[in-house]
Design a protein around this motif. Structure first.
Motif, mmCIF file in Angstrom:
data_model
loop_
_atom_site.group_PDB
_atom_site.id
_atom_site.type_symbol
_atom_site.label_atom_id
_atom_site.label_comp_id
_atom_site.label_asym_id
_atom_site.label_seq_id
_atom_site.Cartn_x
_atom_site.Cartn_y
_atom_site.Cartn_z
ATOM 1 N N GLY A 225 38.536 -3.215 108.774
ATOM 2 C CA GLY A 225 37.449 -3.480 107.830
ATOM 3 C C GLY A 225 37.076 -2.227 107.058
ATOM 4 N N ASP A 226 36.482 -2.406 105.896
ATOM 5 C CA ASP A 226 36.103 -1.223 105.112
ATOM 6 C C ASP A 226 34.996 -0.431 105.800
ATOM 7 N N GLY A 227 34.088 -1.160 106.488
ATOM 8 C CA GLY A 227 33.045 -0.451 107.239
ATOM 9 C C GLY A 227 33.674 0.382 108.339
ATOM 10 N N ALA A 228 34.563 -0.218 109.099
ATOM 11 C CA ALA A 228 35.218 0.473 110.220
ATOM 12 C C ALA A 228 36.027 1.673 109.738
ATOM 13 N N PHE A 229 36.775 1.487 108.670
ATOM 14 C CA PHE A 229 37.624 2.572 108.168
ATOM 15 C C PHE A 229 36.771 3.774 107.735
ATOM 16 N N SER B 103 38.734 -4.844 102.042
ATOM 17 C CA SER B 103 37.538 -4.423 101.310
ATOM 18 C C SER B 103 36.733 -5.640 100.843
ATOM 19 N N ASP B 104 35.630 -5.880 101.550
ATOM 20 C CA ASP B 104 34.675 -6.907 101.101
ATOM 21 C C ASP B 104 33.373 -6.230 100.662
ATOM 22 N N ARG B 105 33.354 -4.928 100.717
ATOM 23 C CA ARG B 105 32.187 -4.110 100.353
ATOM 24 C C ARG B 105 30.920 -4.576 101.067
ATOM 25 N N GLN B 106 31.060 -4.877 102.328
ATOM 26 C CA GLN B 106 29.899 -5.266 103.133
ATOM 27 C C GLN B 106 30.221 -5.109 104.632
ATOM 28 N N TRP B 107 29.153 -5.009 105.405
ATOM 29 C CA TRP B 107 29.281 -5.133 106.854
ATOM 30 C C TRP B 107 29.346 -6.643 107.092
ATOM 31 N N GLY B 108 30.553 -7.195 106.907
ATOM 32 C CA GLY B 108 30.707 -8.639 106.803
ATOM 33 C C GLY B 108 30.144 -9.414 107.985
ATOM 34 N N MET B 109 30.524 -9.014 109.189
ATOM 35 C CA MET B 109 30.083 -9.771 110.368
ATOM 36 C C MET B 109 28.561 -9.740 110.496
ATOM 37 N N VAL B 110 27.989 -8.589 110.168
ATOM 38 C CA VAL B 110 26.535 -8.451 110.267
ATOM 39 C C VAL B 110 25.862 -9.316 109.202
ATOM 40 N N LYS B 111 26.445 -9.323 108.017
ATOM 41 C CA LYS B 111 25.884 -10.150 106.941
ATOM 42 C C LYS B 111 25.914 -11.627 107.340
ATOM 43 N N PHE C 247 34.768 -2.968 123.986
ATOM 44 C CA PHE C 247 33.665 -2.184 123.420
ATOM 45 C C PHE C 247 33.409 -2.483 121.952
ATOM 46 N N GLY C 248 34.387 -3.066 121.248
ATOM 47 C CA GLY C 248 34.182 -3.408 119.839
ATOM 48 C C GLY C 248 33.754 -2.211 119.018
ATOM 49 N N MET C 249 34.461 -1.080 119.176
ATOM 50 C CA MET C 249 34.059 0.180 118.543
ATOM 51 C C MET C 249 34.641 0.294 117.143
ATOM 52 N N LEU C 250 33.808 0.111 116.127
ATOM 53 C CA LEU C 250 34.297 0.255 114.755
ATOM 54 C C LEU C 250 34.873 1.647 114.544
ATOM 55 N N GLY C 251 36.019 1.721 113.932
ATOM 56 C CA GLY C 251 36.625 3.008 113.583
ATOM 57 C C GLY C 251 37.626 3.504 114.603
ATOM 58 N N LYS D 105 34.100 -15.907 101.191
ATOM 59 C CA LYS D 105 34.993 -16.570 102.165
ATOM 60 C C LYS D 105 35.204 -15.692 103.400
ATOM 61 N N HIS D 106 35.198 -14.382 103.187
ATOM 62 C CA HIS D 106 35.419 -13.453 104.305
ATOM 63 C C HIS D 106 34.368 -13.649 105.408
ATOM 64 N N LEU D 107 33.163 -14.061 104.989
ATOM 65 C CA LEU D 107 32.094 -14.248 105.980
ATOM 66 C C LEU D 107 32.417 -15.375 106.957
ATOM 67 N N GLY E 238 37.283 -3.629 113.052
ATOM 68 C CA GLY E 238 36.322 -4.150 112.075
ATOM 69 C C GLY E 238 35.625 -5.367 112.640
ATOM 70 N N GLY E 239 34.694 -5.912 111.887
ATOM 71 C CA GLY E 239 33.972 -7.094 112.347
ATOM 72 C C GLY E 239 34.785 -8.340 112.068
ATOM 73 N N ASN E 240 34.446 -9.058 111.006
ATOM 74 C CA ASN E 240 35.188 -10.271 110.676
ATOM 75 C C ASN E 240 36.656 -9.975 110.416
ATOM 76 N N THR E 241 36.966 -8.799 109.911
ATOM 77 C CA THR E 241 38.369 -8.439 109.663
ATOM 78 C C THR E 241 39.189 -8.586 110.939
ATOM 79 N N ALA E 242 38.634 -8.107 112.051
ATOM 80 C CA ALA E 242 39.363 -8.186 113.325
ATOM 81 C C ALA E 242 39.484 -9.636 113.774
HETATM 82 C C1 LIG Z 1 30.490 2.013 115.819
HETATM 83 C C2 LIG Z 1 29.879 0.673 115.624
HETATM 84 N N1 LIG Z 1 28.702 0.571 114.965
HETATM 85 C C3 LIG Z 1 28.140 -0.641 114.759
HETATM 86 C C4 LIG Z 1 28.721 -1.781 115.221
HETATM 87 C C5 LIG Z 1 28.090 -3.156 114.956
HETATM 88 N N2 LIG Z 1 28.907 -3.961 114.046
HETATM 89 C C6 LIG Z 1 29.741 -4.934 114.501
HETATM 90 S S1 LIG Z 1 30.610 -5.674 113.283
HETATM 91 C C7 LIG Z 1 29.902 -4.711 112.091
HETATM 92 C C8 LIG Z 1 30.323 -4.861 110.636
HETATM 93 C C9 LIG Z 1 31.737 -4.404 110.423
HETATM 94 O O1 LIG Z 1 32.017 -4.247 109.042
HETATM 95 P P1 LIG Z 1 33.515 -4.025 108.557
HETATM 96 O O2 LIG Z 1 34.188 -3.028 109.386
HETATM 97 O O3 LIG Z 1 33.483 -3.795 107.091
HETATM 98 O O4 LIG Z 1 34.202 -5.420 108.888
HETATM 99 P P2 LIG Z 1 33.897 -6.853 108.218
HETATM 100 O O5 LIG Z 1 32.971 -7.571 109.175
HETATM 101 O O6 LIG Z 1 33.259 -6.624 106.901
HETATM 102 O O7 LIG Z 1 35.211 -7.497 108.155
HETATM 103 C C10 LIG Z 1 28.971 -3.832 112.661
HETATM 104 C C11 LIG Z 1 28.163 -2.858 111.903
HETATM 105 C C12 LIG Z 1 29.932 -1.633 115.950
HETATM 106 N N3 LIG Z 1 30.578 -2.662 116.489
HETATM 107 N N4 LIG Z 1 30.485 -0.401 116.110
#
Ligand SMILES: Cc1ncc(C[n+]2csc(CCOP(=O)(O)OP(=O)(O)O)c2C)c(N)n1
Ligand SMILES: [Mg+2]
Length: 578
Positions: free
Chosen positions: A447-451, A474-482, A420-424, A559-561, A395-399
Motif C-alpha cells: 500500500g502507499d501508506g505502508a511504503f 496508490s489510492d492516496r489514502q489509508w484505505g482500510m482505515v477509511k 502483527f500487521g506491521m505497515l512498512g 473500489k479499493h475500499l 498494507g491495509g486493503n492492499t494486502a
Molecule cells: C505501523 C502501523 N501503523 C498503523 C497501522 C494501522 N493501519 C492498519 S491498515 C492502515 C491503512 C493502510 O494504508 P495503506 O498502506 O495505504 O493500504 P490501503 O489500505 O490503502 O490499501 C493503517 C493505518 C498499522 N497496521 N501499522
C-alpha cells in the motif's frame, strides 16, 4: 594465547554457526565486531533504518530455515530496532540481535546524564525471547552460546545479546570455539513413536480427518512431509494466516485462509483435526464454535510445550518438530487402511464448494476501467511471475486484495506480518528475501501508506544489487482505515454511494507521491501504470531489468475500499460465541 576483542569472540561463534550475512548499520561503537566480520568473510548488509535490519534478518530466517542475525548500535540504533524486535518476535522468526551499549562505567549502574544510553535489556527483555547484557569480556562466549541455546529451544523468536562498547572493542583472550552440537540442540526434536502410532490410528480411523497447519509447519520446513501425509489421508489442509504456504496451493487439498466460509465448513465437518505448529489464535477464531466444532478430537503437534492446549483443549498432544513428526506419521500410515470412498466423496464435495465460492472473485477481473481495479495487481503477478517467485504483501486493503488473488504455488514463498500487521515491514522483508535467494524473483505488493514508512530502502536495494519489484498500490489514502470509518460513521450512505465525501472521515487521505520518480532518483527503474492492460508489459520490463523497479499503480480509490472478505475479517477480531 592470541588476543582478539569481545566482538571477535562473538564473530568466532557466528562463523562456527555458519552465518554468512549480518544485517545492520555500521557504527564506531562495535568496531571490534565489524573488523572480525570482515576478517571472517561474513558480509555486513546495511539498510538505512535499524528496524529494516530486523525484518531482513527475519525474512532471511523464515525463507531459509537458518538463523537471521541483526546488529544495532547503542541508544538510537537500538531504539530504532525496537519495532522490528517486537514484530519478528510476534511472527516467530529466528533472529539473533547483537547490540552495543555504552561502556560499563556508565551502564552498570546508570549514572544519569549519559549520552545515547537507556537500559536496552530492560526494554527489549519483555518483548523478546531472551535478552542479556555482557558484564565481563571472558564470559562473552558462554553468553553467546546461551543466546543460541535459547534461540533453538521452543518457539523461534528474537534473542538479544547486549555488549558494552568497552567489552565489544577492548582486548580479549581468544577462546576455544565449540561446534554448535556441543552447546545447543542441533537435531530437531523427535516424537515418541507410541504417540505417533496412536495419531495414525485416530486419523486413519476418522470419517473425515483434517489438518490445520500454522507457522510452525513453515519454520520446520515440513512442506513435502505435509503433502505426503495429506495425500495419504486424503485430508483437507487448512492453513492459518501465518501457515499459508506450508503446502502448495496447487494441491486441491489446501484451503488458504481467504477461503473463509469453506475453511469454516472443513473445521465444522471434520471429526479429527491434526494441528501442526499452530496456537489457534485470534485469526483462527480461537478454535471456537461456530467456526470449529466442539465435539471433534484435537491432536496437537508443537515444538513448544507452552503452546499445547493454549486456546483449544486437546485430546492428544505430541511435543515434536513438525517435520520429523510428519515423517514418522507417513511411515505409520502405510500400515493403516486407505481413505474410504465415502471420505473421498466428502472431501471432493468440500473442494467443489470452495471452488464455487472462488469464482465470485472473477467479476473484479472483468472490470477493465482506468484507474484499475486493485485485483489486477496480484492477478497479473500470477500470470507473469515464476512459480517459485517470493511474494511479500504489506498494507491495509492492499494486502487483503493481494491475499485473495495470489496463490502460493511453491511452499514458503509468501511473506507478510500475519501476527502483527506491521505497515512498512514488507520493504525490509523483500530486501531480506533477495539476500536469501538472489536468483529468484521477489515481488512486494504494498500500500502507499505502508511504503511511505521506508521508501529510502529503495536505495538499499540499488546499493545491494537486489532484483526486487515493488508494486506500490496508490489510492492516496489509508484505505482500510477509511473503509472502517466510513462504515462506522455513515453506514447507510456508504452502502448506497460506495464512498463518502472527503470531509466525512477523519484524516484518512494521503497526498500524491510519484513513487516511480522517487525510485528513479535513487537509481532504481520506475514505471507508472493506471490502465490494467498496461500492467503486464510494465511488470515484464521490471522482471527483465537487472536491478530494482518500483511500479506506481494507480487504482480506483472507491473500489479499493471494497476489498473481498472485509466483513469476515472484522468478525475475526470479535470474540466468537462458542
Ligand atoms: C505501523 C502501523 N501503523 C498503523 C497501522 C494501522 N493501519 C492498519 S491498515 C492502515 C491503512 C493502510 O494504508 P495503506 O498502506 O495505504 O493500504 P490501503 O489500505 O490503502 O490499501 C493503517 C493505518 C498499522 N497496521 N501499522
Ligand atoms: Mg493506501
Amino acid at each position: 594465547m592470541a588476543t582478539t576483542t569481545g566482538g571477535g569472540l562473538i564473530v568466532d561463534i557466528l562463523s562456527a554457526e555458519g552465518i554468512e550475512k549480518v544485517f545492520g548499520i555500521p557504527d564506531g561503537t562495535y568496531m571490534g565486531l565489524l573488523n572480525a566480520l570482515e576478517t571472517r568473510g561474513i558480509d555486513l548488509v546495511p539498510p538505512r533504518h535499524e528496524t529494516t535490519a530486523l525484518h531482513m534478518a527475519g525474512a532471511y530466517a523464515r525463507l531459509t530455515g537458518r538463523l537471521g542475525v541483526a546488529i544495532a548500535s547503542n541508544g538510537p540504533g537500538v531504539a530504532n530496532a525496537l519495532p522490528g524486535v517486537v514484530v519478528e518476535q510476534a511472527e516467530g522468526n529466528r533472529v539473533l540481535l547483537i547490540t552495543s551499549s555504552r561502556r560499563t562505567g556508565i551502564t552498570a549502574p546508570d549514572r544519569g546524564g549519559a549520552y545515547q544510553y537507556f537500559d536496552q535489556v530492560a526494554t527489549i527483555g519483555p518483548a523478546a525471547k531472551w535478552s542479556e547484557a555482557a558484564r565481563e569480556v571472558g564470559r562473552i562466549p558462554a553468553l553467546a552460546r546461551t543466546a543460541l541455546r535459547a534461540s533453538y529451544t521452543g518457539r523461534p523468536g528474537v534473542v538479544h545479546l547486549d555488549v558494552p562498547e568497552n567489552l565489544m572493542n577492548g582486548k580479549a583472550r581468544e577462546a576455544p570455539v565449540l561446534s554448535p552440537d556441543r552447546y545447543r540442540p542441533t537435531t530437531p526434536l523427535a516424537p515418541d513413536p507410541a504417540a505417533v502410532a496412536r495419531v495414525a490410528d485416530l486419523l486413519a480411523g476418522a470419517s473425515l480427518p483434517a489438518i490445520h497447519a500454522g507457522g510452525g509447519a513453515i519454520h520446520a520446513q515440513a512442506h513435502e512431509q505435509l503433502a505426503t501425509v495429506a495425500e495419504a489421508l486424503y485430508a483437507p489442509v487448512t492453513t492459518s494466516w501465518s501457515g499459508r504456504g506450508a503446502m502448495s496451493e496447487a494441491s486441491p487439498l489446501v484451503w488458504p485462509i481467504t477461503a473463509i466460509e469453506a475453511t469454516t465448513k472443513v473445521r465444522t465437518s471434520a471429526d479429527v483435526i491434526l494441528v501442526l505448529g499452530a496456537r489457534i489464535g485470534e485469526t483462527d477464531w480461537w478454535g471456537k464454535a461456530p467456526y470449529w466444532s466442539d465435539e471433534q478430537t484435537i491432536i496437537q503437534i508443537d515444538i513448544d510445550p507452552s503452546s499445547i492446549g493454549r486456546n483449544k483443549a486437546v485430546d492428544l498432544a505430541v511435543i515434536s518438530d513438525v517435520k520429523v513428526f510428519l515423517e514418522a506419521l507417513a511411515a505409520e500410515l502405510k500400515s493403516r487402511q486407505a481413505p474410504s470412498d465415502e471420505r473421498r466423496r466428502r472431501v471432493d464435495d468440500l473442494i467443489a464448494e470452495r471452488e464455487a465460492d472462488a469464482t465470485k472473485l472473477t467479476k473484479h477481473l472483468e472490470d477493465q476501467s482506468v484507474p484499475m481495479n486493485t485485483a489486477h495487481v496480484p492477478n497479473t503477478c500470477m500470470k507473469v511471475l515464476d512459480e517459485d517467485a517470493i511474494f511479500v504483501t504489506d498494507g491495509g486493503n492492499t494486502a487483503v486484495w493481494a491475499n485473495f488473488f495470489l496463490r502460493v504455488r511453491t511452499p514458503n514463498t509468501l511473506l507478510a506480518t500475519p501476527h502483527f500487521g506491521m505497515l512498512g515491514a514488507g520493504v525490509g522483508q523483500a530486501l531480506g528475501a533477495a539476500e536469501a535467494f538472489p536468483n529468484r524473483q521477489v515481488c512486494c505488493i504494498i500500500g502507499d501508506g505502508a511504503f511511505g514508512f521506508h521508501p529510502q530502502e529503495i536505495e538499499t536495494a540499488v546499493r545491494n544489487g537486489s532484483r526486487i519489484v515493488f508494486l506500490v498500490v496508490s489510492d492516496r489514502q489509508w484505505g482500510m482505515v477509511k473503509m472502517t470509518q466510513s462504515i462506522a460513521r455513515h453506514p447507510v450512505k456508504m452502502m448506497i454511494r460506495k464512498q463518502l465525501g472527503d470531509d466525512e472521515t477523519i484524516n484518512t487521505n494521503l497526498g500524491e507521491i510519484g513513487y516511480d520518480a522517487m525510485a528513479r532518483s535513487m537509481g532504481a527503474a520506475g514505471e507508472r501504470v493506471a490502465d490494467p492492460g498496461l500492467l503486464r508489459p510494465a511488470l515484464e520490463r521490471a522482471l527483465a531489468h537487472d536491478g530494482c523497479t518500483v511500479i506506481h499503480v494507480d487504482v480506483d480509490r472507491a473500489k479499493h475500499l471494497w476489498a473481498p472478505g472485509l466483513m469476515h475479517f472484522k468478525r475475526m477480531h470479535q470474540e466468537p460465541g462458542g
